[in-house]
Design an enzyme around this catalytic site. Structure first.
Site, mmCIF file in Angstrom:
data_model
loop_
_atom_site.group_PDB
_atom_site.id
_atom_site.type_symbol
_atom_site.label_atom_id
_atom_site.label_comp_id
_atom_site.label_asym_id
_atom_site.label_seq_id
_atom_site.Cartn_x
_atom_site.Cartn_y
_atom_site.Cartn_z
ATOM 1 C CE LYS A 125 -8.601 0.010 2.258
ATOM 2 N NZ LYS A 125 -9.620 1.470 2.306
ATOM 3 C CG ASP A 165 -7.822 3.078 -0.257
ATOM 4 O OD1 ASP A 165 -8.595 3.596 0.649
ATOM 5 O OD2 ASP A 165 -6.672 3.546 0.030
#
Length: 450
Positions: A125, A165
């Site tokens: 991430k 995201d």
């Protein structure tokens, strides 16, 4: 188990002040107890101690120039958490709340989410505390170029493949990809969520929202229910929420709420998807404007939310889809949902529910799909984009959607079977955590110490 407690204690010492990361690791490790009792080899190989530590943590300064010629400075992150199953895969989040704790919790969750898809991808991430809201296209382009100028040296199509995201959509992915190409001289599938004319996949934008609905469909089917005719609560007003609402309509349900950081819309006639897309995808404005187009709807300002809760969860319905951000569904909200008739929750956001909320929901034995299972459709379709890039093809929307439906059904089956195996057939949290952990842990043991 003492060593689980010790591992969490050591984590708090080595990674101080990372509350969200502690929450994610404690939730996973606690549900692994029955597996670890039966399989001492995980302890013998120190898998728990290894799996909670990222393989690599990259933090960097991002300096860029705004439209007034002033130099701005943000912090950038990429956490490459685990590569036992394949190249690191996980999104980039641009939001002022981003810090090391947020990125590490997201990366940790991503490891197990990606394992549940059955696809060959590891977990990672990244992101920045940069806020795209209110910025011009030029400012966003310059920030993305500065961000990629550092990130490019750490990623690659067989190493680490970021995606979008919160705060990172098609526009940002385009700027990031352009800078990667400039820095490396290579045109390759290093990012997913790309434009359809240059390597993107049909269905990728819709995948996380659609997947959350398909997961709910599978949970309901297992209980002899269906989505058609149900009233639904949806939080958020971004990509995931919009396409959750779209798929709910496709399947005959009626979504009556959505929300953003400023407030909540409640529309008993059903959220008007055309207006929502106009406000959020075109104008990038506030939901306040929704009631100007639809006066029958009610707008609840965030300042007037119930104490300890969020207005979006305090209306009568049968299904709920948290699609905004972490910890958006509190224990207060969970009590309200149960009192108002909700019997199925499918999380479109990561770690959407607080520990107290999860406890309430599991006690009630309603259908509950945790984020690492229910929102895996996005990363699954990202991997499908990687497959298309490697073969230099673009699949039809129908082909992608059929694969997505199959992947979500497989994830549900994997979680349900694992939960039943460990004597908790109604607990998909246990099912998801054990199934994901077991796959990653077994691969780590087979690959030796690294």
């Amino acid at each position: 188990m003492p060593y689980l407690h010790d591992t969490l204690a050591q984590l708090q010492q080595s990674s101080p002040a990372q509350t969200e990361f502690y929450q994610a690791t404690e939730e996973v490790l606690d549900s692994l107890r029955p597996l670890l009792d039966l399989n001492p080899r995980y302890h013998e190989h120190s898998i728990v101690e290894r799996i909670v530590e990222p393989e690599r943590q990259i933090m960097f300064r991002v300096s860029w120039v705004d439209d007034h010629g002033k130099v701005q400075v943000n912090k950038g992150y990429r956490i490459q958490f685990n590569s036992a199953l394949g190249p690191y895969k996980g999104g980039l989040r641009f939001h002022p709340s981003v810090n090391a704790s947020i990125i590490k919790f997201l990366g940790f969750e991503q490891v197990f989410k990606n394992a549940l898809t059955g696809l060959p991808i590891g977990g990672g991430k990244g992101g920045s505390n940069f806020d795209p809201k209110g910025k011009s296209d030029g400012e966003i382009m310059r920030f993305c170029q500065a961000f990629m100028t550092e990130l490019y040296r750490h990623i690659g199509p067989t190493v680490d493949v970021p995606a979008g995201d919160i705060g990172v959509g098609g526009r940002e992915i385009g700027y990031l990809f352009g800078q990667y190409k400039r820095m490396t001289g290579r045109y390759e599938g290093v990012l997913t969520g790309k434009g359809l004319d240059w390597g993107g996949s049909l269905g990728r934008k819709e995948a996380t929202g659609y997947g959350a609905v398909y997961f709910a469909q599978n949970m309901l089917k297992a209980r002899g229910e269906e989505i058609a005719g149900k009233t639904c609560l949806v939080s958020g007003a971004g990509n995931v929420a919009i396409y959750t609402i779209e798929k709910l309509y496709d399947l005959g349900a009626v979504p009556i709420t959505c929300s953003d950081s400023q407030g909540t819309i409640h529309d008993l006639q059903g959220i008007n998807l055309k207006t929502l897309k106009l406000l959020k995808e075109v104008r990038r404005g506030s939901l306040r404007e929704y009631v100007e187009h639809h006066p029958q709807a009610t707008y609840v300002d965030a300042q007037n939310y119930p104490e300890g809760g969020h207005a979006v969860w305090h209306f009568e319905a049968q299904l709920a889809f948290p699609c905004a951000t972490q910890n958006e569904l509190t224990e207060v909200d969970a009590v309200a949902l149960l009192q108002n008739g909700v019997f199925c929750i499918s999380e479109g956001s990561n770690m959407a529910s607080t520990a107290g909320a999860v406890e309430r929901v599991l006690e009630a034995r309603i259908a509950y799909g945790p984020g690492k299972a229910a929102n895996a459709g996005g990363v699954a379709t990202s991997q499908l984009e990687m497959a298309q890039n490697s073969s230099m093809q673009q699949w039809s929307l129908e082909k992608v959607d059929v694969k997505l439906q199959s992947i979500m059904a497989d994830i549900h089956q994997r979680c349900a079977h694992t939960a039943e195996e460990f004597g908790q057939p109604h607990n998909l949290v246990v099912g998801a955590n054990i199934a994901g952990f077991r796959k990653v842990a077994d691969a780590m043991i087979e690959q030796g110490v690294y």
